[in-house]
Design an enzyme around this catalytic site. Structure first.
Site, PDB file in Angstrom:
ATOM      1  CB  CYS A  47      35.228  43.786  45.727  1.00 17.08           C
ATOM      2  SG  CYS A  47      37.035  43.668  45.836  1.00 17.08           S
ATOM      3  CB  CYS A 120      37.844  53.720  41.288  1.00 17.00           C
ATOM      4  SG  CYS A 120      38.039  55.017  40.029  1.00 17.00           S
ATOM      5  CB  SER A 354      53.125  33.145  49.358  1.00 15.89           C
ATOM      6  OG  SER A 354      52.093  32.304  49.822  1.00 15.89           O
ATOM      7  CG  ASP A 370      47.015  30.940  36.023  1.00 14.62           C
ATOM      8  OD1 ASP A 370      46.997  30.716  34.817  1.00 14.62           O
ATOM      9  OD2 ASP A 370      46.126  31.583  36.600  1.00 14.62           O
ATOM     10  CG  PHE A 826      26.281  53.527  37.093  1.00 16.05           C
ATOM     11  CD1 PHE A 826      26.914  54.561  36.418  1.00 16.05           C
ATOM     12  CD2 PHE A 826      26.991  52.819  38.044  1.00 16.05           C
ATOM     13  CE1 PHE A 826      28.238  54.869  36.676  1.00 16.05           C
ATOM     14  CE2 PHE A 826      28.318  53.117  38.309  1.00 16.05           C
ATOM     15  CZ  PHE A 826      28.940  54.145  37.626  1.00 16.05           C
ATOM     16  CD  GLU A 967      20.340  57.206  32.317  1.00 18.04           C
ATOM     17  OE1 GLU A 967      19.327  57.262  31.598  1.00 18.04           O
ATOM     18  OE2 GLU A 967      20.295  57.263  33.548  1.00 18.04           O
TER      19      GLU A 967
HETATM   20  C1  LIG Z   1      41.780  38.922  43.234  1.00 15.28           C
HETATM   21  C2  LIG Z   1      42.599  37.670  43.129  1.00 15.28           C
HETATM   22  C3  LIG Z   1      42.842  37.136  41.875  1.00 15.28           C
HETATM   23  C4  LIG Z   1      43.595  35.962  41.757  1.00 15.28           C
HETATM   24  N1  LIG Z   1      43.829  35.460  40.521  1.00 15.28           N
HETATM   25  C5  LIG Z   1      44.557  34.328  40.379  1.00 15.28           C
HETATM   26  C6  LIG Z   1      44.855  33.782  39.101  1.00 15.28           C
HETATM   27  O1  LIG Z   1      44.475  34.319  38.076  1.00 15.28           O
HETATM   28  N2  LIG Z   1      45.568  32.628  39.046  1.00 15.28           N
HETATM   29  C7  LIG Z   1      46.029  32.011  40.167  1.00 15.28           C
HETATM   30  O2  LIG Z   1      46.692  30.992  40.067  1.00 15.28           O
HETATM   31  N3  LIG Z   1      45.772  32.512  41.393  1.00 15.28           N
HETATM   32  C8  LIG Z   1      45.051  33.643  41.510  1.00 15.28           C
HETATM   33  N4  LIG Z   1      44.783  34.143  42.759  1.00 15.28           N
HETATM   34  C9  LIG Z   1      45.159  33.352  43.926  1.00 15.28           C
HETATM   35  C10 LIG Z   1      46.420  33.879  44.579  1.00 15.28           C
HETATM   36  O3  LIG Z   1      47.523  33.553  43.791  1.00 15.28           O
HETATM   37  C11 LIG Z   1      46.470  33.229  45.949  1.00 15.28           C
HETATM   38  O4  LIG Z   1      45.445  33.808  46.708  1.00 15.28           O
HETATM   39  C12 LIG Z   1      47.776  33.465  46.663  1.00 15.28           C
HETATM   40  O5  LIG Z   1      48.868  33.001  45.944  1.00 15.28           O
HETATM   41  C13 LIG Z   1      47.745  32.783  48.017  1.00 15.28           C
HETATM   42  O6  LIG Z   1      48.917  33.150  48.698  1.00 15.28           O
HETATM   43  P1  LIG Z   1      48.834  33.799  50.133  1.00 15.28           P
HETATM   44  O7  LIG Z   1      50.224  33.960  50.596  1.00 15.28           O
HETATM   45  O8  LIG Z   1      48.030  35.021  50.139  1.00 15.28           O
HETATM   46  O9  LIG Z   1      48.098  32.647  50.888  1.00 15.28           O
HETATM   47  P2  LIG Z   1      47.174  32.700  52.192  1.00 15.28           P
HETATM   48  O10 LIG Z   1      45.902  33.376  51.850  1.00 15.28           O
HETATM   49  O11 LIG Z   1      47.962  33.260  53.313  1.00 15.28           O
HETATM   50  O12 LIG Z   1      46.919  31.179  52.369  1.00 15.28           O
HETATM   51  C14 LIG Z   1      46.086  30.478  51.470  1.00 15.28           C
HETATM   52  C15 LIG Z   1      45.821  29.072  52.017  1.00 15.28           C
HETATM   53  O13 LIG Z   1      46.999  28.300  51.954  1.00 15.28           O
HETATM   54  C16 LIG Z   1      47.460  27.923  53.231  1.00 15.28           C
HETATM   55  N5  LIG Z   1      48.917  28.094  53.163  1.00 15.28           N
HETATM   56  C17 LIG Z   1      49.594  29.235  52.865  1.00 15.28           C
HETATM   57  N6  LIG Z   1      50.916  28.960  52.766  1.00 15.28           N
HETATM   58  C18 LIG Z   1      51.059  27.638  53.005  1.00 15.28           C
HETATM   59  C19 LIG Z   1      52.170  26.775  53.031  1.00 15.28           C
HETATM   60  N7  LIG Z   1      53.404  27.211  52.773  1.00 15.28           N
HETATM   61  N8  LIG Z   1      51.957  25.479  53.327  1.00 15.28           N
HETATM   62  C20 LIG Z   1      50.698  25.015  53.562  1.00 15.28           C
HETATM   63  N9  LIG Z   1      49.603  25.783  53.551  1.00 15.28           N
HETATM   64  C21 LIG Z   1      49.786  27.091  53.268  1.00 15.28           C
HETATM   65  C22 LIG Z   1      46.738  28.824  54.211  1.00 15.28           C
HETATM   66  O14 LIG Z   1      46.545  28.192  55.443  1.00 15.28           O
HETATM   67  C23 LIG Z   1      45.423  29.060  53.485  1.00 15.28           C
HETATM   68  O15 LIG Z   1      44.558  27.978  53.670  1.00 15.28           O
HETATM   69  C24 LIG Z   1      44.078  35.310  42.914  1.00 15.28           C
HETATM   70  C25 LIG Z   1      43.827  35.862  44.177  1.00 15.28           C
HETATM   71  C26 LIG Z   1      43.103  37.029  44.299  1.00 15.28           C
HETATM   72  C27 LIG Z   1      42.810  37.586  45.661  1.00 15.28           C
HETATM   73  S1  FES Z   2      35.333  57.428  39.111  1.00 16.14           S
HETATM   74 FE1  FES Z   2      36.049  55.419  39.000  1.00 16.14          FE
HETATM   75  S2  FES Z   2      34.427  54.286  39.860  1.00 16.14           S
HETATM   76 FE2  FES Z   2      33.612  56.279  39.750  1.00 16.14          FE
HETATM   77  S1  FES Z   3      38.077  46.416  48.421  1.00 17.89           S
HETATM   78 FE1  FES Z   3      40.020  45.548  48.425  1.00 17.89          FE
HETATM   79  S2  FES Z   3      40.315  45.024  46.366  1.00 17.89           S
HETATM   80 FE2  FES Z   3      38.221  45.640  46.394  1.00 17.89          FE
END
Ligand SMILES: Cc1cc2nc3c(=O)[nH]c(=O)nc-3n(C[C@H](O)[C@H](O)[C@H](O)COP(=O)(O)OP(=O)(O)OC[C@H]3O[C@@H](n4cnc5c(N)ncnc54)[C@H](O)[C@@H]3O)c2cc1C
Ligand code: FES
Ligand code: FES
Length: 1037
Positions: A47, A120, A354, A370, A826, A967
């Site tokens: 993805c 996967c 984070s 959340d 599929f 199927e």
């Molecule tokens: C597949 C997936 C599912 C998710 N599901 C949920 C969910 O169910 N509930 C939920 O709440 N979240 C969810 N998230 C969100 C996830 O919690 C956030 O993407 C993550 O916490 C961001 O943290 P990071 O360190 O990766 O941030 P980064 O990606 O590094 O930064 C995110 C943004 O914040 C800025 N930033 C980062 N740190 C700071 C800081 N200290 N001060 C100011 N700006 C800052 C960056 O510049 C950027 O714009 C999901 C994310 C993914 C990828």
């Molecule tokens: S075996 Fe998991 S996606 Fe095909």
């Molecule tokens: S390819 Fe990275 S989580 Fe789907």
């Protein structure tokens, strides 16, 4: 050794091999490096947004001060390479491979038939490996039986809860993982190749491929230890890693940050999974090396969380906290927050995501977070750094401010502890609960609404008094989390009773109003009502509240985790039975056998199209699809790109570029040919317009994503987007003759004699998205003399072959199509409709078996029964059990057929219960990502899936009398939908029983898919209100 030995170069290890890079584009992800710069192909690109797990690898970090290695899984598609300086990376083929021998994880996945298309599988193996390492490494106090891990069955299953599989139906994967668990009852594990009938439990344990934690878990090479803390040369990499707040401040005020749009503050970079990047940043500021930002502290006054602390670390810290003497309030809040956070995202995202990044996304971009709701609920304060300096303020105040600018940094969050009530004087007690109903109970899906409630209450003789209450709600279609202040005001100071709760519930609907355009607004408001009811209803009767222990200590959590208990063992799936009848007539054909090459799939060595090394000067394409259904394409404008991308873009290809003699053809079907590119106008949303060609896939993708297409619909008929419109406008398509139905028996006579007749009925069934895990991929290599070798992930290479030859205007023998395997299909990697016209040709006299054409016509038999529970407060169904009996004819390999049956049934669960296929007003599918399209996961499938594969009937005209199993079993999942319908009918009967609710007694239609909003809406969105009204109207005794 700091920096000097390697001159600030980026150094890391992959599978024990040292890499030192003198320069790299800072936006390069780990996956891009592994797959396209190096040649580690076992992490797959599914993805690209953190939602599928195909790319999961293990990252190991060494802490020289503690002489400790930290191991955690990450989504390599989101992790930036520069953030891994000094780290070791392990991929599935690093665990084991064809050359060095496979790891027991690979062997057990293979032996339990836990891999079908295999796309996967390496990611699954790595998610599980990460859990195994963390359970067993350096954990001498736990000693599981020899050959097993100290991991529990529940932990083993949970470790793969964020990984998607479209083929297997998960049960065999869960079995392979649980076979390592210390608490597993080996007799509960399913069909595998290791055991024979009659083996004793001890023999079975001994036959599993041996697991030895002392040699199977090496992750960090010794040589890297001395280089683990060196720093990157910031300017060369455009990657800045300040080590103090002062250095960060200087950096933010320096020329680096002057061009604000091109500088990015980064921690885990997981935010790009949601907010896709359409621009390239010139510079990155990585906050993770500033010690103050990663602190985790607690005392009796509260908890301090540094902004770069990952969600996983915070969960562990909060869980440890429940053993520390924090007082009742601290213990309760820690426990509830940890339980809620375990449902955020998935394990491999939480490991790098984070807290600060999450809050920044919520505050700046309105992300449905959340964390934001939780921190609003506990009245947290935050510390921020802006151009004006440091500031401390309530999270609630910061939420209300305009979005932080790109130079402002969140430093930390503080959760204040309240003083526990004076038990002797008034028995005052704080209650704290959180909620997050979501399509997947264990996480991996955003919540429809989330909430965190805090109340200070005490029991009195005449009821429970609410001294204060805080009700935080988020993610319901709001720009940011809010408090339901009207409700809070209404409840504060009151002695709670049913009537007051009823009034409060009415107020909730005034405060929690989703913004226009939000899906299922009434459902979301009704969820808010359900939470308040769950939280306060137990307090409406003071005697039962006291006797049930509500005022004693930390209560049970309300965050549904979907666990079930079997005996003493907590598991997600329950033990299930697989019975396969096999025939010995053609032995060994007919025996359940391991699929050839499956260990290679687990290790990731199996080659899919994208794993084939690109030839030199290979160009990459990204298709631009029409977003309009019926329109003229006036123009296609590639947007201005930064230099690094612009230099890589070669141009676009349209129908005009089809070579002379060729034809604009993209598919063959029984309806005729379909053009490859739209010519004067596009015919449907999703029609191909052009291909952008660039030197790298990334540049092609960025260019395609930002290209502007201008349409013109003047003097063009309005498009036909529904069957009803087609009927109205008499627009019919003649189907192929072979699909025409033949009448069987005398219909009129049958109807005349029938006891019950359906005089008219309407059935609406939506589409299902194929959601194969391997994206459509093709590599075309021009060869000598106008020939071409095409590696395609196609289910019908023969049609691919003809189409390419016709399109290019060359003889068919000039084209060679190679399809080694498809990572799922599929039918989605076939052509739109299967051509009828295929004729069997006996090529080699009798060495080639040509089935009689009538052999395609036979009947498949199968039956299923399912048991479903529904939560009427949230609409969440739980599929407790399904029993399937299926006739595969005389199966060639019952293990494969069993996998097909289970996989198809689970795909059917997706179709009937989960996979919402939404289109916009132009007919364009909009639920087109892992964020919006929810295929089944391990926590949404049938808990106990019993399957019996019958070995019946001898259809001699078919190859060894076998029948299709891939199927038809999908349809058996209709039983899950029917059982859900039956459960809803009971809920509606209950409403009727409460009186004057006639309308709920009438027949009802249950949409497909019966997703949570559909189930709850059909039960009655005002169920809580009706119940409370019933109680209020009862004469008091
Ligand atoms: C597949 C997936 C599912 C998710 N599901 C949920 C969910 O169910 N509930 C939920 O709440 N979240 C969810 N998230 C969100 C996830 O919690 C956030 O993407 C993550 O916490 C961001 O943290 P990071 O360190 O990766 O941030 P980064 O990606 O590094 O930064 C995110 C943004 O914040 C800025 N930033 C980062 N740190 C700071 C800081 N200290 N001060 C100011 N700006 C800052 C960056 O510049 C950027 O714009 C999901 C994310 C993914 C990828
Ligand atoms: S075996 Fe998991 S996606 Fe095909
Ligand atoms: S390819 Fe990275 S989580 Fe789907």
């Amino acid at each position: 050794m700091e920096g000097s030995q390697r001159n600030g170069n980026l150094v890391f290890a992959v599978n024990g091999e040292r890499f030192e890079l003198a320069c790299v584009d800072p936006s390069t992800t780990l996956l891009q490096f592994l797959r396209y710069h190096a040649s580690f192909k076992s992490p797959k690109l599914g993805c690209g947004e953190g939602g599928c797990g195909a790319c999961v690898v293990l990252v190991s970090k060494y802490d020289p001060k503690l002489n400790k290695v930290e191991d955690f899984s990450v989504s390599s598609c989101l992790t930036l390479l520069c953030s891994l300086n000094g780290c070791a990376i392990t991929t599935s083929d690093g665990l084991g491979n064809t050359r060095d021998g496979y790891h027991p994880i690979h062997q057990r996945f293979a032996g339990f038939h836990a891999s079908q298309c295999g796309f996967c599988t390496p990611g699954m193996c790595m998610s599980f490996f990460s859990a195994l390492v963390n359970a067993d490494k350096g954990n001498p106090q736990v000693s599981p039986p020899q050959g097993f891990s100290s991991l529990t069955s529940f932990e083993a299953e949970k470790s793969i809860s964020g990984n998607l599989c479209r083929c297997t139906g998960y049960r065999p994967i869960a079995d392979a993982c649980r076979s390592f668990a210390s608490d597993v009852d080996i007799e509960d594990l399913g069909l595998n190749i290791f055991w024979k009938n009659g083996d004793s439990t001890e023999t079975k344990a001994g036959k599993l491929p041996p697991y030895d934690p002392s040699k199977d878990l090496v992750t960090y090479p010794e040589f890297l230890k001395s280089e683990s803390i060196t720093r990157l040369d910031s300017t060369r990499y455009s990657w800045f890693s300040p080590v103090s707040i002062e250095e960060l401040q200087t950096l933010l005020n320096s020329s680096v940050a002057e061009n604000v749009g091109s500088v990015k503050i980064v921690v885990g970079n997981t935010g790009t999974g949601y907010y896709k990047e359409t621009q390239c940043y010139d510079q990155y500021i990585d906050l993770r090396r500033i010690p103050e930002l990663s602190i985790l502290n607690r005392d009796r006054k509260g908890i301090e969380i540094g902004a770069t602390a990952t969600i996983s670390r915070v969960i562990s810290f909060l869980n440890e906290g429940t053993d520390v003497n924090l007082g009742l309030y601290g213990k309760m809040v820690s426990q509830k927050l940890a339980q809620h956070m375990e449902k955020i995202a998935n394990p491999f995202v939480r490991n790098t995501a984070s807290v600060g990044g999450n809050l920044a996304m919520a505050q700046k971009f309105g992300f449905p977070s959340d964390m934001s709701t939780l921190f609003l609920g506990v009245d947290a304060t935050v510390s921020i750094l802006t151009v004006r300096g440091r500031e401390k303020l309530k999270w609630e105040e910061l939420l209300a401010r305009p979005a932080l600018d790109s130079r402002s940094v969140l430093l930390s969050v503080r959760i204040p502890f309240k003083k526990d009530g004076n038990v002797l004087q008034n028995f005052s007690k704080f209650l704290f609960e959180t909620y997050r109903p979501a399509p997947r109970p264990l996480g991996s899906a955003l919540a429809y609404v989330n909430a965190a409630f805090l109340a200070d209450v005490s029991p009195r003789r005449n009821g429970v008094v609410i001294h204060s209450i805080r009700l935080a709600f988020g993610a319901f279609g709001t720009n940011h989390a809010i408090r339901a202040k009207t409700v809070e005001k209404h409840l504060t100071g009151k002695i709670l009773n049913v009537k007051i709760l009823y009034e409060a519930v009415k107020f909730v609907k005034l405060d929690i109003v989703p913004e226009p355009g939000t899906s299922y607004p009434e459902y979301r408001s009704s969820l808010a009502v359900s939470f308040l009811f769950k939280f306060l209803y137990p307090l409406t009767n003071v005697d039962s509240a006291v006797s049930s222990g509500l005022f004693d200590g930390v209560g049970e959590t309300s965050v549904e985790d979907g666990d079930t208990s079997e005996g003493n063992t907590k598991t997600i799936l329950s033990p299930a039975e697989q019975v396969v009848e096999s025939s010995t007539e053609y032995y060994p054909v007919g025996e359940p056998m391991k699929k050839y090459g499956v260990s290679m799939q687990a290790s990731g060595e199996a080659v899919y199209v994208d794993d084939i090394p690109s030839p030199p000067n290979c160009l990459h394409g990204a298709i631009i699809y029409s977003t309009k259904p019926l329109a003229r394409v006036k123009s296609v404008h590639l947007q201005h790109q930064p230099n690094s991308i612009a230099e890589e873009i070669i141009g676009i290809i349209t129908f005009k570029d089809i070579p002379r003699g060729g034809e604009n053809v993209g598919a063959l079907s029984q309806f005729g040919t379909e053009p490859l590119f739209a010519e004067d106008h596009c015919e449907y949303a999703g029609d191909r317009i052009v291909v952008v060609v660039a030197k790298s896939q990334r540049s092609a993708d960025v260019a395609a994503r930002t290209t502007v297409v201008e349409y013109d619909t003047e003097n063009i008929d309005s498009p036909i987007l529904t069957v009803e419109e087609a009927v109205d406008r008499s627009s019919f398509l003649q189907g192929p003759v072979f699909l025409d139905t033949e009448p069987v028996g005398d219909f009129s006579k049958g109807m005349a004699e029938a006891d019950h007749k359906i005089l008219s009925a309407e059935l609406r069934l939506p589409s299902e998205y194929y959601f194969y895990m391997e994206p459509q991929t093709t590599l075309a290599v021009p060869d000598e003399d106008n020939t071409m070798v095409v590696y395609a992930s196609t289910q019908f290479p023969e049609y691919t072959h003809s189409v390419i030859a016709r399109c290019l205007g060359v003889p068919e023998h000039n084209i060679r199509v190679k399809t080694r395997r498809a990572g799922g299909g599929f039918g989605g990697k076939a052509i739109r409709n299967m051509p009828a016209e295929a004729q069997p040709i006996d090529l080699q006299a009798h060495a080639y078996f040509v089935p009689d054409s009538s052999s395609g016509q036979y009947l498949n038999y199968g039956a299923a029964v399912s048991e479903v529970e529904i939560d009427i407060l949230t609409g969440q169904p739980r599929i407790m059990q399904s029993d399937i009996i299926y006739d595969c004819g005389q199966s060639l390999n019952p293990a494969v057929d069993l996998g097909q049956i289970e996989g198809a049934f689970v795909q059917g669960i997706g179709y009937f219960m989960l996979e919402e296929y939404l289109t916009n007003e132009d007919g364009l599918m909009v639920t087109n990502s892992t964020w919006t399209y929810h295929i089944p996961t391990i926590d949404t499938i049938t808990k106990r899936l019993n399957v019996r594969v019958l070995n019946s009937g001898h259809h001699k005209k078919r190859i060894l009398s076998s029948k299709a199993s891939g199927e038809p079993p999908l349809l058996l999942a209709a039983t899950v939908h029917s059982a859900t319908r039956a459960a809803i009918r009971e809920a509606r009967k209950q409403l009727k029983h409460w009186g004057k609710l006639d309308k709920y007694d009438s027949e009802f239609y249950l949409d497909v898919p019966a997703i949570m909003p559909v189930v709850k809406t059909t039960c009655g969105l005002d169920y809580v209100e009706k119940y409370l009204e019933t109680l209020i109207s009862k004469p008091s005794t």
